[in-house]
Design a protein around this motif. Structure first.
Motif, PDB file in Angstrom:
ATOM      1  N   GLY A 204    -107.492 -19.932  18.445  1.00 52.64           N
ATOM      2  CA  GLY A 204    -108.646 -20.011  17.552  1.00 52.64           C
ATOM      3  C   GLY A 204    -109.848 -20.713  18.153  1.00 52.64           C
ATOM      4  O   GLY A 204    -110.891 -20.842  17.492  1.00 52.64           O
TER       5      GLY A 204
ATOM      6  N   MET B  14    -110.975 -17.568  10.130  1.00 48.90           N
ATOM      7  CA  MET B  14    -110.734 -17.043  11.468  1.00 48.90           C
ATOM      8  C   MET B  14    -111.289 -15.632  11.602  1.00 48.90           C
ATOM      9  O   MET B  14    -111.243 -14.839  10.657  1.00 48.90           O
TER      10      MET B  14
ATOM     11  N   SER C  86    -108.366 -21.969   9.926  1.00 47.59           N
ATOM     12  CA  SER C  86    -109.070 -20.964   9.125  1.00 47.59           C
ATOM     13  C   SER C  86    -110.376 -21.564   8.616  1.00 47.59           C
ATOM     14  O   SER C  86    -110.481 -22.781   8.447  1.00 47.59           O
TER      15      SER C  86
ATOM     16  N   TRP D 230    -101.293 -16.952  10.398  1.00 47.92           N
ATOM     17  CA  TRP D 230    -102.269 -17.822  11.044  1.00 47.92           C
ATOM     18  C   TRP D 230    -102.367 -19.153  10.291  1.00 47.92           C
ATOM     19  O   TRP D 230    -102.400 -19.176   9.055  1.00 47.92           O
TER      20      TRP D 230
ATOM     21  N   THR E  52    -100.695 -11.254  13.085  1.00 46.54           N
ATOM     22  CA  THR E  52    -101.129 -12.631  13.317  1.00 46.54           C
ATOM     23  C   THR E  52    -101.871 -13.201  12.122  1.00 46.54           C
ATOM     24  O   THR E  52    -101.724 -14.386  11.786  1.00 46.54           O
ATOM     25  N   ARG E  53    -102.658 -12.385  11.433  1.00 44.58           N
ATOM     26  CA  ARG E  53    -103.393 -12.927  10.276  1.00 44.58           C
ATOM     27  C   ARG E  53    -102.447 -13.341   9.153  1.00 44.58           C
ATOM     28  O   ARG E  53    -102.794 -14.192   8.328  1.00 44.58           O
TER      29      ARG E  53
ATOM     30  N   PRO F 110    -104.437 -17.738   5.525  1.00 37.79           N
ATOM     31  CA  PRO F 110    -103.336 -16.920   6.050  1.00 37.79           C
ATOM     32  C   PRO F 110    -102.970 -15.781   5.107  1.00 37.79           C
ATOM     33  O   PRO F 110    -102.771 -15.982   3.906  1.00 37.79           O
TER      34      PRO F 110
ATOM     35  N   PHE G 112    -110.616 -12.316  13.896  1.00 39.80           N
ATOM     36  CA  PHE G 112    -109.706 -11.683  14.844  1.00 39.80           C
ATOM     37  C   PHE G 112    -110.418 -10.541  15.581  1.00 39.80           C
ATOM     38  O   PHE G 112    -111.636 -10.455  15.571  1.00 39.80           O
TER      39      PHE G 112
END
Length: 367
Positions: free
Chosen positions: A116, A58, A56, A51, A47-48, A11, A60
């Protein structure tokens, strides 16, 4: 197949382009797309930051455009060689989808687009070597990669001569800005529209309201973006840092109050300013992703204000994206004026430039 993808390992971590990601072949309802361009949207960046670690690493990316290279057995509306734009995923069969409002799919926009994984809990992405899971299927695509698997519901054909950098942002940001005006607010010619926040969504709202013959007032703290709004036809651009009462300043430019307002920021203080800027019985469209908002209920009640939440411009991509292409070609949607292209390997620099406001709409180009 082995692909390159911009992976976020944890994240808030950076986008790291890796070449050890494996993409599964398309299932019967999936479409394999070689990505030519992908827009970076505020949703990718926000969002990252939040997240979950358990989902993860991830990938996007949800504004992809490219060429179809393979399709599943159940896909009939596109085929290999077709130029396509990718948008958000919907179930296609619930009451909202069949009524022409797939952005409010009863399965849930987040359930299908931001978990995800596919709806069955699997991810089409993995690590080469150990086969460990790389999460994806973001908005049914995860297009920050050289190839993406999309779903039959979120793939729309576009003309082969449409530049990929123009096609890419149509699927989310442009669709949201234009659709909020045309599909939701539908302002009459001569009415006033105040747009709070003039990033790519806000500026496409400005372009569209101007094309509809409206008196548009833009509000943004960045001078370059206020200048763009005026360039695109806004009659005034308000600097909120220079005004003690932003609502009053907008009301003055709107000759008594705006009939419509659009908030693209998701910020509680800006939403309050937008409410204050409205005329009696005005309408506020909430477009920006945010948390909780606090505002004066009596202002809403005594002015008879309507508040409308808007996802994806309440647009059905298959029908709406061709209209966006037509508006672009007619000169009503001058997207070239807001797009800055970056090579894919500079994705982190492009994200930084977007976050700081140096560019309005960064679009990644792929080799």
């Amino acid at each position: 197949m082995r692909i390159q993808a911009a992976v976020v390992e944890s994240p808030g971590g950076p986008f790291t382009v890796r070449d050890d990601v494996v993409l599964a072949p398309p299932r019967p309802d999936e479409v394999l797309v070689k990505i030519a361009a992908a827009g970076i949207c505020h949703t990718d960046l926000s969002t990252r930051q939040k997240w979950p670690q358990q989902l993860s690493p991830m990938v996007f990316g949800h504004e992809g455009a490219g060429v179809v290279t393979a399709v599943g057995d159940a896909v009939t509306h596109v085929g290999p060689g077709d130029n396509v734009c990718l948008s958000y995923r919907s179930c296609t069969s619930c009451g909202q989808c069949t009524a022409g409002h797939p952005a409010y799919c009863e399965t849930g926009i987040f359930a299908l687009n931001a978990t995800g994984t596919r709806p069955d809990g699997t991810s089409p992405l993995s690590r080469a070597g150990d086969g460990s899971t790389v999460y994806g299927s973001f908005f049914g695509q995860s297009s920050f990669a050289t190839y993406a698997l999309a779903h039959t519901s979120n793939v729309v054909t576009v003309p082969a001569d449409l530049p990929p950098a123009i096609a890419a942002p149509l699927g989310c940001g442009v669709q949201t800005g234009v659709g909020t005006v045309l599909n939701v607010l539908r302002p009459p010619r001569g009415s006033s529209v105040a747009v709070f926040g003039t990033g790519s969504v806000g500026l496409t709202s400005v372009m569209t309201a101007v094309a509809e013959g409206c008196r548009v007032i833009a509000v943004d703290p960045l001078a370059a973006r206020r200048a763009k709004a005026v360039e695109f036809g806004a009659v005034a651009a308000v600097d909120p840092a220079a005004e003690t009462d932003v609502g009053a300043a907008v009301r003055d430019h709107a000759r008594g109050g705006a009939h419509f307002a659009i908030d693209t920021t998701g910020r509680s203080d800006v939403i309050s300013q937008a409410l204050a800027a409205l005329a009696q019985r005005g309408t506020l469209a909430l477009v920006g992703v945010g948390g909780r908002a606090e505002f004066d209920i009596m202002t809403v009640m005594t002015k008879g204000i309507r508040i409308r939440g808007v996802i994806e411009g309440d647009a059905a991509p298959a029908a709406f994206l061709p209209d966006l292409v037509a508006r672009y070609r007619a000169g009503l949607l001058p997207l070239d004026g807001i797009i800055t292209e970056f090579p894919f390997h500079e994705i982190e620099e492009a994200a930084r430039a977007a976050a700081t406001g140096e560019v309005i709409k960064p679009v990644l180009r792929f080799p």
